[in-house]
Design a protein around this motif. Sequence first.
Motif, PDB file in Angstrom:
ATOM      1  N   ASP A 178       0.842  -1.195   0.000  1.00  0.00           N
ATOM      2  CA  ASP A 178       0.000   0.000   0.000  1.00  0.00           C
ATOM      3  C   ASP A 178       0.880   1.248   0.000  1.00  0.00           C
ATOM      4  OD1 ASP A 178       0.901   0.443   2.655  1.00  0.00           O
ATOM      5  OD2 ASP A 178      -0.814  -0.617   3.492  1.00  0.00           O
ATOM      6  N   SER A 179       0.268   2.417  -0.130  1.00  0.00           N
ATOM      7  CA  SER A 179       1.029   3.655  -0.306  1.00  0.00           C
ATOM      8  C   SER A 179       1.905   3.976   0.904  1.00  0.00           C
ATOM      9  CB  SER A 179       0.080   4.826  -0.590  1.00  0.00           C
ATOM     10  OG  SER A 179      -0.853   4.991   0.466  1.00  0.00           O
ATOM     11  N   LYS A 180       1.414   3.690   2.102  1.00  0.00           N
ATOM     12  CA  LYS A 180       2.201   3.974   3.305  1.00  0.00           C
ATOM     13  C   LYS A 180       3.462   3.114   3.342  1.00  0.00           C
ATOM     14  CE  LYS A 180       1.967   4.047   8.366  1.00  0.00           C
ATOM     15  NZ  LYS A 180       1.109   3.786   9.559  1.00  0.00           N
ATOM     16  N   ASN A 181       3.301   1.814   3.109  1.00  0.00           N
ATOM     17  CA  ASN A 181       4.457   0.918   3.112  1.00  0.00           C
ATOM     18  C   ASN A 181       5.375   1.199   1.933  1.00  0.00           C
ATOM     19  OD1 ASN A 181       4.522  -1.060   5.348  1.00  0.00           O
ATOM     20  ND2 ASN A 181       2.462  -1.565   4.651  1.00  0.00           N
ATOM     21  N   ARG A 183       6.010   4.113   0.544  1.00  0.00           N
ATOM     22  CA  ARG A 183       6.830   5.275   0.885  1.00  0.00           C
ATOM     23  C   ARG A 183       7.938   4.884   1.862  1.00  0.00           C
ATOM     24  NH1 ARG A 183       6.623  10.258  -0.215  1.00  0.00           N
ATOM     25  NH2 ARG A 183       4.560  10.028  -1.167  1.00  0.00           N
TER      26      ARG A 183
END
Length: 225
Positions: A178-181, A183
């Motif tokens: 996902d986007s958090k991981n 980044r």
Amino acid sequence: MNDLMVRAKDLRKSFYNGKNRIDAVKGADIFIKNGESLFITGPSGAGKSTLLNILAGFEKPDKGEVILGGENIYRLSDKKRAVIRNEKIGFIFQFYHLLPEFTAAENVMLPALMHPKCVRVAAKKKAEELLAKVGLSMRLNHRPGEMSGGEQQRVAIARSLINSPKVLFCDEPTGNLDSKNSRAIYELLFGISKENGLTLAVVTHEAGFAASADRCLGIKDGLLV
């Protein structure tokens, strides 16, 4: 030219799907300087992964040459090319490719154990140090099935560093996150490459993360643009 880690000229690679010929890479010329971070972006099916596999010595081109660390790698025997991959190259896969029956520490140790002069105790210590560096000191004895996708990719990053490579190739390293991981993984990769003076080559369809790289190239239908 001594400041170049990777130099490739007129790379071409085709595949056949039945009788249909697919030109995956069409005459690519590319160079990557020592210590540089280069991103290659493009849509799925553009030829990014094929190009990266050729640069990393995994897939022989139909035409062209790749000079890696001063060696023309496709003029070498398969055995000598495998030695160069083991000693000079780190590779991070999109799908992690961790062995499910091994712990995180054992997975990280594997490339080191392939070296004939490997000392197992030293390899284990370095694996533990690398896992601590990527924030997994509490996961040393966990198997892949007991870890999240982001944690598995951190194990894969640690594994890619175990032999102190000169260049780190990354094939869609956050494609399953996902986007958090995503980044967090890119921040980790940039930090490690700067800290260790590594050359970093990344292919991704996520152009947003490429802004932090030293240089970015696009690829479309097998052509660098």
